[in-house]
Design a protein around this motif. Sequence first.
Motif, PDB file in Angstrom:
ATOM      1  N   ASP A  32       0.856  -1.124   0.054  1.00 34.18           N
ATOM      2  CA  ASP A  32      -0.065   0.230  -0.123  1.00 34.18           C
ATOM      3  C   ASP A  32       0.987   1.271   0.153  1.00 34.18           C
ATOM      4  O   ASP A  32       0.419   2.266  -0.701  1.00 34.18           O
ATOM      5  N   ASP A  90       3.048   1.954  -3.402  1.00 30.20           N
ATOM      6  CA  ASP A  90       2.393   2.391  -4.384  1.00 30.20           C
ATOM      7  C   ASP A  90       2.766   3.718  -4.983  1.00 30.20           C
ATOM      8  O   ASP A  90       2.297   4.530  -4.136  1.00 30.20           O
ATOM      9  N   ARG A 112       1.159  10.632  -5.560  1.00 33.56           N
ATOM     10  CA  ARG A 112       0.301   9.607  -5.927  1.00 33.56           C
ATOM     11  C   ARG A 112       0.134   8.597  -4.527  1.00 33.56           C
ATOM     12  O   ARG A 112      -0.649   8.099  -4.191  1.00 33.56           O
ATOM     13  N   SER A 113       1.510   8.483  -3.879  1.00 38.47           N
ATOM     14  CA  SER A 113       1.574   7.357  -2.977  1.00 38.47           C
ATOM     15  C   SER A 113       0.944   8.005  -1.610  1.00 38.47           C
ATOM     16  O   SER A 113       0.001   7.370  -0.965  1.00 38.47           O
ATOM     17  N   ASN A 172      -2.679   7.676  -2.311  1.00 34.24           N
ATOM     18  CA  ASN A 172      -3.228   6.366  -2.013  1.00 34.24           C
ATOM     19  C   ASN A 172      -3.264   5.941  -0.654  1.00 34.24           C
ATOM     20  O   ASN A 172      -4.311   5.231   0.015  1.00 34.24           O
ATOM     21  N   SER A 223      -6.497   7.695   1.183  1.00 31.70           N
ATOM     22  CA  SER A 223      -7.981   6.890   0.647  1.00 31.70           C
ATOM     23  C   SER A 223      -8.018   5.650   1.427  1.00 31.70           C
ATOM     24  O   SER A 223      -8.957   5.536   1.916  1.00 31.70           O
TER      25      SER A 223
END
Length: 637
Positions: A163, A166, A175-176, A179, A182
């Motif tokens: 997780d 990513d 982006r990580s 992620n 979220s």
Amino acid sequence: MLQTDVKKIDFQWKNTLKSYCVNLDSELDCIIVFSTKDDRLADLLYTKILDAIIDRIHPKNAYKDFSGALENINGFLHSWKHEDGKIKGLSAAICIYNKKTFLFSTVWKASLLLHNTHKELIEITDKDDNPKDFSFISSGDIASGEVVMISTMRLLDVLSRDDIKDGLSSWNIIRSWDNIESILFHEYEGKNVALVSCKKEIEVPKSSKWDSEKLSYYFYRACDNAVIKKILSYVYHLKDKLIDQSQKVKQISLWVWLIVSTFLLYYIISGFFHIASLSSSTENYKQELLFAQGNIVTASENMNNEDVFSLNIDEAKEIITTLEAKELFLWDVKLLRDRISLLQQQFNGIQPFSVNDSNTIYNFESGQEDIVKVLSISNKIYVVHKDAITWPIFQWQEAKRVEFSDLWADDFFIDATVWWDNIIVTTKKGRVVNYAKNNFFSYADVLNQPKWENSPIISAYASNIYMLSDSQNQILAHKRQWVAYTQGVSYLRDEDSIDIWRILSLAIDWGIYILKLDGSIVKFFRSPEYRLESLLINKLPKNYNFDSIDSENLPSLRARTDLSYVYMLLDNKIFVFKPNTRNYRDVKSLNYLWQIEGKDIVIQDFYADNDGELFVASEQWVYKLEFDVNNDELLVR
């Protein structure tokens, strides 16, 4: 130099997040991140860490200086005790990057992860250790391409390594973070989280020699544009077409090729020198950035020397303005501006407060209001508007608004004071209105004089109310006599009245503080003997400025017998002064301590309920501020 990205994830918990990432020197970076449930602690700890770290760590002695700074911070933490002897919900990490070495120390649940060059994710904090202070320093080297991730919680307690990884492999830190946010929103029920990533920047070689590596770099930069690429594509396409053509066509094509080649060569060489010039210029501006950092360091070390402090701050601001115009080092410039703002707040003794749910207690649902005065009777807060009074003001409870229906259409309230259980109000037309606790308004009469003074100020003490003469340089006392007031008695001698010239505000604590038009303050006593004492005001900041005061929002003093400090509302700030003695008759000077200002509001009036609690009114809201004064330092909770 490290490149940092910060992400704050808000789960609507009440813990406060703080983060600070700054380049201290050419090879020295600092990262601070922490979370705490104690709002009183947040700003004070943030300032303490900055004072201990910023400007005090040298690249040659980074480890030793860092260790000394942590001891200083620990001393502060040990002195911050609560009923259970602990600090509420503090998780923190302080990191120093010196050349290739990464030093860090953590408190409680703060954790660090390393994404190394082998794309492995390693937790570099001890998951079984929850230190209560910055007890240990850990260190290690960071290679190019490696990323350190700092969090105020243990991410691996909630997320898997996949997780977290990513997005990291492609350097897409944002982006990580998105992620992670979220996943946490779906699987985590806890306090707000701060995340910081640090990666080493890949810099252009700084060698002054024109070696092959630098030449290649500039060559590819010069060729890497749409024009060159488009021309080259046409050339290669034309070459394929000409292979089967006649000799004459080939000769013509050769001349065309020579002309195009000459043009390309000129274009590339021009681009080459342009990029080289830009790089050299950027290096020069980077030196300017370091000069600005040096100015800020010097300013922070000379907080007690106004001339040196102001000179260095002005020089740093000038450099920063130039860098902003060139759009260079904008992230570093933002951090320097934040640092300058913090230093200026400390230098001028400014304590800003942020509006939030905990300090907001009342909303005037009718919309924006012109607030005349905030008062208190029997521990109930009253707000006087231009034509009405709202009371009682309690947090998120309904209050009643009582309007004065007999007020003339072109008249309105301009000042108010408390006399026993009544509120006495003056109007723009020079009338006096009494508001009784049974919600009844009535006009008050004055005896043996044709009308009331047209006074913008009213104050009360014992059985008297005090107003200014029409010339606003004389104090007139009116004694209550049944439903009316006696004729005004002049308190000041004529020569003193002439010397004062104009009075802006009055405040009474047995004696009468008088604020003059030039910003000076005198204290007046009528008994047991007449005395007018000029007070010395010490340590005044630059923004104590009366040259351009607003006639619609004049400065206003507050003092009472039960208050230890004298307060003044000036230019949307509440100034706090400490008399040299608690004996009201022996006051010779006022020492400026601090000033409180709202970040996003206009303060229309305030009431000092006690030395540590203020009720502040803006156009639409009433706020309750609590503060502490320790060793003459004021901290809004």
